[in-house]
Scaffold this motif. Structure first.
Motif, PDB file in Angstrom:
ATOM      1  N   CYS A 106       0.825  -1.204   0.000  1.00 37.91           N
ATOM      2  CA  CYS A 106       0.000   0.000   0.000  1.00 37.91           C
ATOM      3  C   CYS A 106       0.856   1.249   0.000  1.00 37.91           C
TER       4      CYS A 106
ATOM      5  N   ASP B  69       1.969   4.315   5.187  1.00 33.60           N
ATOM      6  CA  ASP B  69       1.260   3.895   6.393  1.00 33.60           C
ATOM      7  C   ASP B  69       0.321   5.009   6.825  1.00 33.60           C
ATOM      8  N   THR B  70      -0.895   4.987   6.294  1.00 35.66           N
ATOM      9  CA  THR B  70      -1.844   6.053   6.564  1.00 35.66           C
ATOM     10  C   THR B  70      -2.904   5.586   7.541  1.00 35.66           C
ATOM     11  N   GLU B  71      -2.994   6.266   8.667  1.00 40.03           N
ATOM     12  CA  GLU B  71      -4.055   6.036   9.639  1.00 40.03           C
ATOM     13  C   GLU B  71      -4.474   7.376  10.186  1.00 40.03           C
TER      14      GLU B  71
ATOM     15  N   GLY C  91      -9.137  11.184   4.686  1.00 39.13           N
ATOM     16  CA  GLY C  91      -8.120  10.158   4.548  1.00 39.13           C
ATOM     17  C   GLY C  91      -8.623   8.975   3.730  1.00 39.13           C
TER      18      GLY C  91
ATOM     19  N   ASN D  17      -7.114   5.052   2.684  1.00 39.65           N
ATOM     20  CA  ASN D  17      -6.007   4.098   2.867  1.00 39.65           C
ATOM     21  C   ASN D  17      -6.275   2.750   2.203  1.00 39.65           C
TER      22      ASN D  17
ATOM     23  N   LYS E  39      -5.998  -0.629   3.932  1.00 42.02           N
ATOM     24  CA  LYS E  39      -4.694  -1.135   3.477  1.00 42.02           C
ATOM     25  C   LYS E  39      -4.805  -2.478   2.764  1.00 42.02           C
TER      26      LYS E  39
ATOM     27  N   SER F 129      -1.531   5.285  -2.517  1.00 41.87           N
ATOM     28  CA  SER F 129      -0.775   6.527  -2.309  1.00 41.87           C
ATOM     29  C   SER F 129      -1.051   7.568  -3.391  1.00 41.87           C
TER      30      SER F 129
ATOM     31  N   ASN G 190      -4.827   8.901  -2.934  1.00 44.38           N
ATOM     32  CA  ASN G 190      -5.026   9.706  -1.729  1.00 44.38           C
ATOM     33  C   ASN G 190      -4.666  11.169  -1.942  1.00 44.38           C
TER      34      ASN G 190
ATOM     35  N   ASN H 274      -7.103  14.317   6.598  1.00 44.53           N
ATOM     36  CA  ASN H 274      -6.391  13.046   6.559  1.00 44.53           C
ATOM     37  C   ASN H 274      -6.052  12.519   7.943  1.00 44.53           C
TER      38      ASN H 274
ATOM     39  N   ILE I 222     -10.293   8.409   8.350  1.00 44.70           N
ATOM     40  CA  ILE I 222     -10.314   7.691   7.074  1.00 44.70           C
ATOM     41  C   ILE I 222     -11.784   7.508   6.713  1.00 44.70           C
TER      42      ILE I 222
ATOM     43  N   ARG J  91      -9.347   1.222   9.510  1.00 43.06           N
ATOM     44  CA  ARG J  91      -9.485   2.618   9.097  1.00 43.06           C
ATOM     45  C   ARG J  91      -9.196   3.562  10.262  1.00 43.06           C
TER      46      ARG J  91
END
Length: 373
Positions: A17, A20-22, A143, A145, A149, A154, A157, A175, A179, A205
């Motif tokens: 993914c 690392d988006t949270e 956000g 993700n 994920k 990327s 987003n 963001n 999410i 999420r």
């Protein structure tokens, strides 16, 4: 029977993914004063956003199998609103132009943007247009993700902020707040939000987020004060049961959904069906229901792949003068189109063949995003 609807066929290829988006969940509910309100989908549009399929993530066959659906959507929408097409690069833009010209589609009401994307699901990753207290349109960048994920995300987003920059519009960066995919929520335009907890209050999420915190965030940013929460079913498919596959607000007083047996086929929990059918608006008034059938038969793609499950008509899109309805080359296409036409007498219902799209992830609503006028 374990029916997994619209899981992308290429899902096993999702290996990274890329970031690392949270969302960072506040310890206490945020200030929930209403700051922004989101116009409903049937409000007048300036245009519709589409992210055109490309070959760079899943290959040429994936792209070619979907082109026809995008051409049909574009052709159906340009008569009454602008179509904003996101092309992966200049080469793809030229290819898309050739496709449209070959199909006899005028380019006069089309605007192209060159942004790299991971996939086509602009409903989930694209801009959310809202009005501020001065009634000015601004763009919210929630956000994204990759549905917890599960897929590359990327590039997608970044789309809302890129659009805001190009349009010289204010962007509200959410963001780090939540999410939230656009297909995970439905609003009635009169202060009510409908959603499944499985697609929002999920550790993939928004780990640790409470219902109260989510409601405070939605109240502040979308202007909703009444909430209809279904439990949903985590892991039901890649979206963890997005609401827009089986229940939509057709207008401020109508919920479009399915009958009980079809909802059970869709794996909606019985308790959720009971909640849905007893939903009330912010004034404690019961909604009217329009119940659409599923396709009569299991869907088969144009290239002959038997998907092994039926198709939903609920995932349609409301344009200025048209309503684009997912069709499956099925006997129930005409039945569903007629029922939806009865709800929108001033708009023309147009059936769009989504068989190949359905094999890869969704239907019409999933790949469109409105820009209000």
């Amino acid at each position: 029977m374990n029916k997994l609807f619209f899981i992308p066929l290429l899902f096993p290829l999702f290996t990274s993914c890329q970031e690392d988006t949270e969302a960072t969940i506040p310890d206490q509910p945020i200030n929930s004063e209403i700051m922004y309100t989101m116009p409903e989908e049937s409000a007048p549009h300036e245009g519709t956003w589409l992210q055109w399929p490309h070959q760079y993530q899943y290959g040429i066959d994936y792209r070619n199998d979907l082109d026809g659906t995008w051409v049909a959507m574009t052709q159906s929408l340009i008569g009454s609103e602008k179509v904003h097409i996101v092309a992966y690069d200049v080469t793809e833009k030229e290819r898309i132009i050739s496709l449209l010209e070959t199909a006899g589609v005028s380019l006069s009401n089309i605007e192209f943007k060159i942004y790299k994307t991971d996939d086509v699901w602009v409903r989930d990753n694209g801009p959310i247009y809202v009005r501020d207290k001065n009634n000015q349109l601004v763009i919210q960048d929630w956000g994204f993700n990759g549905w917890g994920k599960k897929a590359a995300f990327s590039n997608c987003n970044t789309i809302p902020t890129q659009i805001a920059t190009d349009q010289k519009n204010t962007v509200i960066d959410l963001n780090s707040v939540m999410i939230n995919e656009g297909g995970a929520i439905e609003i009635d335009g009169n202060g009510t939000l409908l959603a499944t907890k499985s697609a929002i209050l999920n550790s993939n999420r928004n780990p640790g987020m409470t219902q109260a915190q989510a409601e405070a965030i939605f109240k502040k940013n979308l202007g909703t004060t009444n909430f209809i929460w279904l439990v949903g079913k985590a892991g039901r498919e890649i979206t963890d049961m997005h609401i827009d596959g089986f229940a939509r607000f057709g207008n401020t007083n109508t919920i479009v959904t399915m009958n009980e047996s079809d909802l059970l086929y869709w794996e909606v929990p019985q308790t959720d069906i009971n909640i849905l059918y007893n939903s009330k608006d912010k004034n404690d008034k019961s909604y009217t229901f329009l119940k659409l059938p599923l396709s009569q038969n299991d869907v088969v793609t144009t290239y002959g792949k038997k998907l092994g499950y039926k198709g939903s008509y609920v995932n349609y899109y409301i344009g200025n003068t048209v309503v684009l309805v997912p069709n499956y080359n099925d006997s129930n296409d005409a039945v569903a189109n007629k029922l939806i036409q009865s709800l929108y007498p001033t708009r023309k219902v147009i059936g769009i063949d989504v068989r190949n799209l359905y094999a890869n992830g969704g239907m019409i609503h999933c790949v469109t995003q409105q820009q209000p006028r």
